[in-house]
Motif scaffolding. Sequence first.
Motif, PDB file in Angstrom:
ATOM      1  N   PHE A 205       0.843  -1.207   0.000  1.00 55.06           N
ATOM      2  CA  PHE A 205       0.000   0.000   0.000  1.00 55.06           C
ATOM      3  C   PHE A 205       0.874   1.250   0.000  1.00 55.06           C
ATOM      4  O   PHE A 205       0.662   2.185  -0.786  1.00 55.06           O
ATOM      5  N   LYS A 206       1.870   1.266   0.881  1.00 55.92           N
ATOM      6  CA  LYS A 206       2.771   2.413   0.968  1.00 55.92           C
ATOM      7  C   LYS A 206       3.591   2.579  -0.301  1.00 55.92           C
ATOM      8  O   LYS A 206       3.919   3.703  -0.692  1.00 55.92           O
ATOM      9  N   LEU A 207       3.916   1.448  -0.947  1.00 54.55           N
ATOM     10  CA  LEU A 207       4.630   1.494  -2.217  1.00 54.55           C
ATOM     11  C   LEU A 207       3.810   2.249  -3.258  1.00 54.55           C
ATOM     12  O   LEU A 207       4.332   3.110  -3.978  1.00 54.55           O
ATOM     13  N   GLY A 208       2.527   1.917  -3.338  1.00 64.23           N
ATOM     14  CA  GLY A 208       1.651   2.599  -4.281  1.00 64.23           C
ATOM     15  C   GLY A 208       1.543   4.083  -4.000  1.00 64.23           C
ATOM     16  O   GLY A 208       1.570   4.909  -4.918  1.00 64.23           O
ATOM     17  N   VAL A 209       1.430   4.426  -2.727  1.00 65.22           N
ATOM     18  CA  VAL A 209       1.374   5.841  -2.337  1.00 65.22           C
ATOM     19  C   VAL A 209       2.661   6.555  -2.719  1.00 65.22           C
ATOM     20  O   VAL A 209       2.648   7.638  -3.312  1.00 65.22           O
ATOM     21  N   ARG A 210       3.777   5.934  -2.395  1.00 66.05           N
ATOM     22  CA  ARG A 210       5.087   6.573  -2.643  1.00 66.05           C
ATOM     23  C   ARG A 210       5.351   6.756  -4.126  1.00 66.05           C
ATOM     24  O   ARG A 210       5.815   7.818  -4.558  1.00 66.05           O
ATOM     25  N   LEU A 211       5.074   5.726  -4.920  1.00 69.84           N
ATOM     26  CA  LEU A 211       5.298   5.845  -6.350  1.00 69.84           C
ATOM     27  C   LEU A 211       4.444   6.955  -6.958  1.00 69.84           C
ATOM     28  O   LEU A 211       4.909   7.704  -7.822  1.00 69.84           O
ATOM     29  N   SER A 212       3.228   7.062  -6.502  1.00 67.62           N
ATOM     30  CA  SER A 212       2.332   8.108  -6.996  1.00 67.62           C
ATOM     31  C   SER A 212       2.808   9.484  -6.580  1.00 67.62           C
ATOM     32  O   SER A 212       2.863  10.418  -7.392  1.00 67.62           O
ATOM     33  N   ASN A 213       3.178   9.619  -5.334  1.00 65.15           N
ATOM     34  CA  ASN A 213       3.646  10.914  -4.828  1.00 65.15           C
ATOM     35  C   ASN A 213       4.961  11.322  -5.466  1.00 65.15           C
ATOM     36  O   ASN A 213       5.168  12.495  -5.794  1.00 65.15           O
TER      37      ASN A 213
END
Length: 218
Positions: A205-213
């Motif tokens: 989940f955090k990976l998805g957030v980080r990649l997007s940000n």
Amino acid sequence: MNIIAINGSPRKKGNTSTLLKKALEGAKAVGAKVELINLYDLNFKGCISCFACKRVNSKSVGKCAMKDGLTDVLNKIIECDVLILGSPIYLGNVTGEMKSFMERLLFMNLSYDGGHSSNFNGKISTAFIYTMNVPESIMIEKGYENVFKSNDKYLQLLNGPSEYLISNDTYQFDDYSKYNASDFDENHKSYIKKTQFLIDCQKAFKLGVRLSNDFSNK
């Protein structure tokens, strides 16, 4: 922002798919447009070495000339901002479908001019999620990380940063007693599923957030 996840597992509700969906949930939570594609739903082959993607003055330079179930997917990917791949490890490597997909995506972008540089004019950030039955100690002993590092390097042909997430010791069967799998302790597997796999889901989940940000902040 457009994020595409590619599921290289034959299971649509398995460990790999679960982690990919968590990554997309994270990306969607910060405003990304997301899509999950299951490779086992598609009818396609790996690279057939026609070299059309490298032929001088060809309309196919930098593109895969094959026409099959993967064609539209490749067209989508070269227009996306972030690509997340996911595969279980079978016999020490990614699945056959994932390998064939990577051949098609990456070989068309590999230039034979300039020291095997990239033909790709865009920039796509990438990540790879690996799931496997074996614990971390066996993974290291067998040298699986060499595969991960190699894939990481080739994904950089898409001109963006690449990273990977590993989920070890995964739970495979609904009921271990129905299978010849005495090498594995179901109680231990169940414990890992209830503890470490939940942590891995949070990491995805955090990976998805980080990649997007990270992409939004460029």
